[in-house]
Enzyme design. Structure first.
Site, mmCIF file in Angstrom:
data_model
loop_
_atom_site.group_PDB
_atom_site.id
_atom_site.type_symbol
_atom_site.label_atom_id
_atom_site.label_comp_id
_atom_site.label_asym_id
_atom_site.label_seq_id
_atom_site.Cartn_x
_atom_site.Cartn_y
_atom_site.Cartn_z
ATOM 1 N N GLU A 191 17.210 -16.867 -10.386
ATOM 2 C CA GLU A 191 16.784 -15.500 -10.701
ATOM 3 C C GLU A 191 16.084 -15.448 -12.064
ATOM 4 O O GLU A 191 15.078 -14.748 -12.230
ATOM 5 C CB GLU A 191 17.999 -14.562 -10.654
ATOM 6 C CG GLU A 191 17.779 -13.142 -11.154
ATOM 7 C CD GLU A 191 16.757 -12.325 -10.374
ATOM 8 O OE1 GLU A 191 16.235 -12.813 -9.349
ATOM 9 O OE2 GLU A 191 16.464 -11.208 -10.813
ATOM 10 N N TRP B 163 -2.937 -2.630 -1.550
ATOM 11 C CA TRP B 163 -2.479 -3.955 -1.990
ATOM 12 C C TRP B 163 -3.171 -4.933 -1.042
ATOM 13 O O TRP B 163 -2.858 -4.972 0.144
ATOM 14 C CB TRP B 163 -0.961 -4.019 -1.870
ATOM 15 C CG TRP B 163 -0.341 -5.263 -2.410
ATOM 16 C CD1 TRP B 163 -0.113 -5.571 -3.723
ATOM 17 C CD2 TRP B 163 0.152 -6.379 -1.653
ATOM 18 N NE1 TRP B 163 0.480 -6.797 -3.819
ATOM 19 C CE2 TRP B 163 0.656 -7.315 -2.568
ATOM 20 C CE3 TRP B 163 0.211 -6.678 -0.296
ATOM 21 C CZ2 TRP B 163 1.215 -8.527 -2.167
ATOM 22 C CZ3 TRP B 163 0.772 -7.873 0.106
ATOM 23 C CH2 TRP B 163 1.264 -8.789 -0.829
ATOM 24 N N HIS C 177 18.155 -35.797 -10.200
ATOM 25 C CA HIS C 177 17.555 -36.218 -8.926
ATOM 26 C C HIS C 177 16.059 -35.904 -8.870
ATOM 27 O O HIS C 177 15.491 -35.807 -7.787
ATOM 28 C CB HIS C 177 18.288 -35.559 -7.759
ATOM 29 C CG HIS C 177 19.735 -35.950 -7.718
ATOM 30 N ND1 HIS C 177 20.154 -37.203 -7.351
ATOM 31 C CD2 HIS C 177 20.853 -35.259 -8.044
ATOM 32 C CE1 HIS C 177 21.479 -37.275 -7.442
ATOM 33 N NE2 HIS C 177 21.929 -36.106 -7.868
ATOM 34 N N ASN D 129 -1.334 1.021 5.935
ATOM 35 C CA ASN D 129 -0.454 0.079 5.248
ATOM 36 C C ASN D 129 0.011 -0.915 6.305
ATOM 37 O O ASN D 129 0.412 -0.510 7.393
ATOM 38 C CB ASN D 129 0.744 0.847 4.648
ATOM 39 C CG ASN D 129 1.790 -0.078 4.045
ATOM 40 O OD1 ASN D 129 1.548 -1.270 3.873
ATOM 41 N ND2 ASN D 129 2.940 0.482 3.737
ATOM 42 N N GLY D 130 -0.053 -2.208 6.002
ATOM 43 C CA GLY D 130 0.416 -3.201 6.967
ATOM 44 C C GLY D 130 -0.711 -4.119 7.388
ATOM 45 O O GLY D 130 -1.719 -4.250 6.696
ATOM 46 N N GLU E 245 7.428 -14.031 -12.612
ATOM 47 C CA GLU E 245 6.739 -12.904 -11.981
ATOM 48 C C GLU E 245 6.173 -11.918 -12.987
ATOM 49 O O GLU E 245 5.185 -11.255 -12.694
ATOM 50 C CB GLU E 245 7.618 -12.197 -10.950
ATOM 51 C CG GLU E 245 8.749 -11.398 -11.514
ATOM 52 C CD GLU E 245 9.552 -10.682 -10.440
ATOM 53 O OE1 GLU E 245 8.968 -10.204 -9.464
ATOM 54 O OE2 GLU E 245 10.786 -10.593 -10.599
ATOM 55 N N CYS F 228 0.834 -1.209 0.000
ATOM 56 C CA CYS F 228 0.000 0.000 0.000
ATOM 57 C C CYS F 228 0.865 1.254 0.000
ATOM 58 O O CYS F 228 1.967 1.266 0.541
ATOM 59 C CB CYS F 228 -0.863 0.038 1.252
ATOM 60 S SG CYS F 228 -1.784 -1.465 1.536
ATOM 61 N N ARG G 254 4.966 0.496 -6.088
ATOM 62 C CA ARG G 254 4.918 -0.421 -4.952
ATOM 63 C C ARG G 254 3.935 -1.565 -5.198
ATOM 64 O O ARG G 254 3.977 -2.570 -4.488
ATOM 65 C CB ARG G 254 4.506 0.336 -3.678
ATOM 66 C CG ARG G 254 5.482 1.420 -3.290
ATOM 67 C CD ARG G 254 4.852 2.385 -2.315
ATOM 68 N NE ARG G 254 4.643 1.805 -1.010
ATOM 69 C CZ ARG G 254 5.525 1.839 -0.017
ATOM 70 N NH1 ARG G 254 6.677 2.437 -0.189
ATOM 71 N NH2 ARG G 254 5.260 1.307 1.144
ATOM 72 N N LYS H 17 12.337 -14.135 -12.452
ATOM 73 C CA LYS H 17 12.016 -12.997 -13.322
ATOM 74 C C LYS H 17 10.945 -13.397 -14.335
ATOM 75 O O LYS H 17 9.994 -12.667 -14.553
ATOM 76 C CB LYS H 17 13.301 -12.573 -14.029
ATOM 77 C CG LYS H 17 13.507 -11.142 -14.269
ATOM 78 C CD LYS H 17 14.131 -10.320 -13.166
ATOM 79 C CE LYS H 17 13.434 -10.343 -11.844
ATOM 80 N NZ LYS H 17 14.176 -9.736 -10.778
ATOM 81 N N LYS I 171 6.217 -3.759 -4.650
ATOM 82 C CA LYS I 171 7.633 -3.397 -4.732
ATOM 83 C C LYS I 171 8.277 -3.395 -3.355
ATOM 84 O O LYS I 171 9.435 -3.737 -3.204
ATOM 85 C CB LYS I 171 7.757 -2.018 -5.383
ATOM 86 C CG LYS I 171 9.192 -1.569 -5.618
ATOM 87 C CD LYS I 171 9.851 -2.385 -6.708
ATOM 88 C CE LYS I 171 11.288 -1.998 -6.963
ATOM 89 N NZ LYS I 171 11.992 -3.059 -7.705
#
Ligand code: F6R
Length: 608
Positions: free
Chosen positions: A480, A74, A503, A98-99, A487, A2, A27, A484, A603
């Site tokens: 990574e 968010w 394996h 926010n939170g 997402e 948020c 964000r 990437k 973000k």
């Protein structure tokens, strides 16, 4: 996560509040809202989806008023819709948050039993109801705010406005950041200094347990018992950066192409290019005397730390314990003050990383922060700050912060090796020279591979699953690459250590799952090629990311071979990051996803 903004201004605020929210879009959010007070009446507009929807509402029905608060949400508790969007109103109290309020269900039960009627599914609404209740009981606004703060538990940044006080905004911080901006006869607050940069660069950061009472004339900060506390203001660097896309289609693309320039700026902070040495780093951590290093971070920042582990162990013979922060914080890892701990975070606000930092601090370790936002909480709570100097990273998917984190870790590892006598002066000179030539090689790679990758991305976008493989420092790069791709394109992707293929994951190999093999011609090359053979033998399609020597050495058929210049091992992870980033970027663009703000992502992750 948020985003929050508030203004007690001299002129209309709604437009400026939305502008500030736009600077917080990076964000991540799924609904937005704004509230103002005008003519003794508080009013709001809220909309699901992007800010554009909120703006349409404001155009149709403008909100006058010189005081206001605004929010991008968010979703955590309750779906993203208009009813759950902030600000929440209860009896003349407006709240944005926010939170997470961890004890919200217990508080909600109490309020429901007293007759409160809830409109939303959010945890935030309990805050508005608690405040309304305390005001009804006869407490004044400040006392009601403090009483509420003493009841709520969790991690939050809270901002409150009262209909019958059109000159004051109150705010509190316990976890997610809040910055107060000092203007000329007006005051601002926001989740970060970037949001406030068009208005002011004089910023006061609240710390956990602060409650701010802000009017147009200034701010008073008290603790939750009402005792005044002093917080100094500082001049923020945020306003120095123009946060726009330039000629690029997306911030992510801009940030990918900024890397050569930015990384050379970052390196100049750590390297004396004239002497070909690593500059003496922050004296708070003496790498020469450490018995070990603990590293913790989340997501992409964790993967840079994983590459850092290879470097610290190899070059400085320094054992490294590393974990994702959400595990690290609860592991009760035995640590000793002879070790130091490094926390890597672009935002410097990630809740789990911060909690891990506090654990290590309690255990008596010296703390180092590898951060992009130097004024962030993680930086402020550290003994030594190692800035990555990447400038604001707006694309949710981290690109330039990753390679700058790697550049800083490489310089620290070489410096640690010198301090511990495991890297000779000649080796230091050689490695520093390689680091110094990195920006030039990055520019060349970005220009050379882009057309091929754009074409390849079209093919890749047809697949539902992709596997990435690598060994040594290319293993975290494989992780990574998969992160990437998944997402931003939403294609399912997994990263594996190449040696682990047999394996388990080898069972998945067929023509429907391309395997992206990251293999510079290093000491692991032959072994990785053997793993490629195993893929080829089972009809798997290989996308081979290698260097000139590697391309010449391998005779295996591939779906595509991306050939990079031959580079030294110390810079290979940064150079090989580029095709990985471009492949994810172009695949996502081709698929038409929201590249800069992928669904469900934030973000700055200020909740657990
Ligand atoms: C992925 C990404 C995230 C972040 C993670 C940590 O592209 O950006 O995985 O790396 O959320 O964030 P910071 O670095 O701000 O602690």
């Amino acid at each position: 996560m948020c985003g929050i903004v508030g203004i007690v201004g001299r002129e209309a605020v709604a437009g400026r509040l939305v502008d500030a929210l736009r600077r917080l879009e990076y964000r991540g959010y799924d609904s937005a809202g704004v509230a103002t007070i005008h003519g003794g009446r508080m009013d709001r507009r809220r909309a699901e989806g992007k800010l554009f929807n909120l703006e349409k509402l404001l155009d149709a029905e403008p909100l006058p008023g010189r005081i206001g608060i605004a929010h991008t949400r968010w979703a955590t508790h309750g779906v993203p819709n208009e009813t759950n969007a902030h600000p929440h109103f209860v009896e003349g109290v407006a709240v944005v948050h926010n939170g997470i309020i961890e004890n919200f269900s217990e508080l909600k039960d109490e309020l429901l039993s007293e007759g409160a009627v809830f409109e939303s599914q959010t945890d935030t609404e309990v805050v508005a109801h608690l405040l309304a209740k305390y005001l009804r009981q006869g407490l004044d606004r400040r006392a009601a705010m403090l009483a509420m703060l003493n009841r709520v538990a969790g991690a939050y940044a809270l901002v409150v406005m009262f209909e019958n006080d059109p000159g004051t905004i109150m705010a509190a911080r316990f976890g997610p950041p809040l910055a107060i901006g000092h203007g000329q006869g007006e005051m601002f607050l926001g989740s970060d200094a970037i949001a406030l940069s068009p208005f002011t660069n004089e910023i006061t950061y609240l710390v956990d347990g602060d409650c701010a009472i802000m009017t147009a004339g200034g701010v008073e900060i008290v603790d939750y018992s009402g005792k005044p506390v002093q917080r100094r203001s500082q001049i923020s660097q945020a306003s120095a950066f123009m946060v726009d896309k330039g000629n690029h289609r997306h911030f992510m693309e801009k940030e990918i192409y900024e890397q050569p320039e930015i990384i050379s700026h970052a390196l100049s902070h750590y390297i004396d290019f004239a002497a070909n040495t690593v500059k003496a780093n922050d004296t708070a951590i003496d790498f020469g005397k450490l018995s070990g290093l603990a590293i913790s971070a989340c997501g992409t920042a964790y993967l840079s730390g994983l590459i850092g582990k290879y470097w610290f162990e190899r070059y400085a013979r320094l054992p490294v314990e590393i974990d994702v922060a959400s595990e690290f914080r609860y592991r009760e890892l035995p640590l000793s003050p002879s070790q130091a701990a490094l926390f890597i975070s672009q935002s410097g606000e990630t809740a789990d990383t911060l909690a891990s930092l506090r654990y290590c601090k309690q255990e008596g370790l010296k703390i180092g922060a590898i951060v992009n936002v130097r004024e962030s909480t993680i930086a402020r709570e550290s003994d030594a700050i190692f800035p990555i100097l990447a400038g604001p990273e707006i694309g949710v998917a981290s690109t330039k912060a990753f390679t700058c984190q790697l550049a800083v870790l490489a310089a620290l590892a070489v410096g640690a090796g010198r301090a511990r006598g495991t890297v000779s002066a000649e080796q230091e000179t050689a490695m520093v020279r390689h680091l110094a030539e990195m920006p030039r090689i990055m520019s060349r790679v970005l220009n050379e591979v882009q057309p091929q990758i754009e074409t390849l991305s079209r093919d890749l976008s047809r697949f539902k699953d992709v596997l990435y493989l690598g060994r040594g420092t290319s293993y975290p790069l494989a992780l990574e690459g998969a992160l990437k791709l998944k997402e931003i394109s939403y294609i399912h992707a997994e990263g594996y250590a190449a040696g682990e293929l047999k394996h388990g994951p080898i069972a998945l190999i067929d023509e429907n799952m391309p395997v992206i093999v990251i293999a510079p011609h290093d000491r692991f090359f032959e072994k990785t090629v053997s793993n490629m053979q195993e893929v080829a033998a089972r009809g798997g399609r290989i996308i081979f990311i290698t260097d000139e020597k590697g391309a010449a050495a391998s005779k295996l058929p591939t779906m595509a071979t991306i050939t990079l210049p031959n580079v030294d091992e110390i810079i290979a992870p940064m150079i090989f990051s580029l095709p990985i980033q471009l492949l994810a970027y172009h695949t996502a663009v081709f698929m038409g996803t929201d590249v800069d703000q992928p669904r469900n992502l934030a973000k700055s992750v200020t909740v657990e």
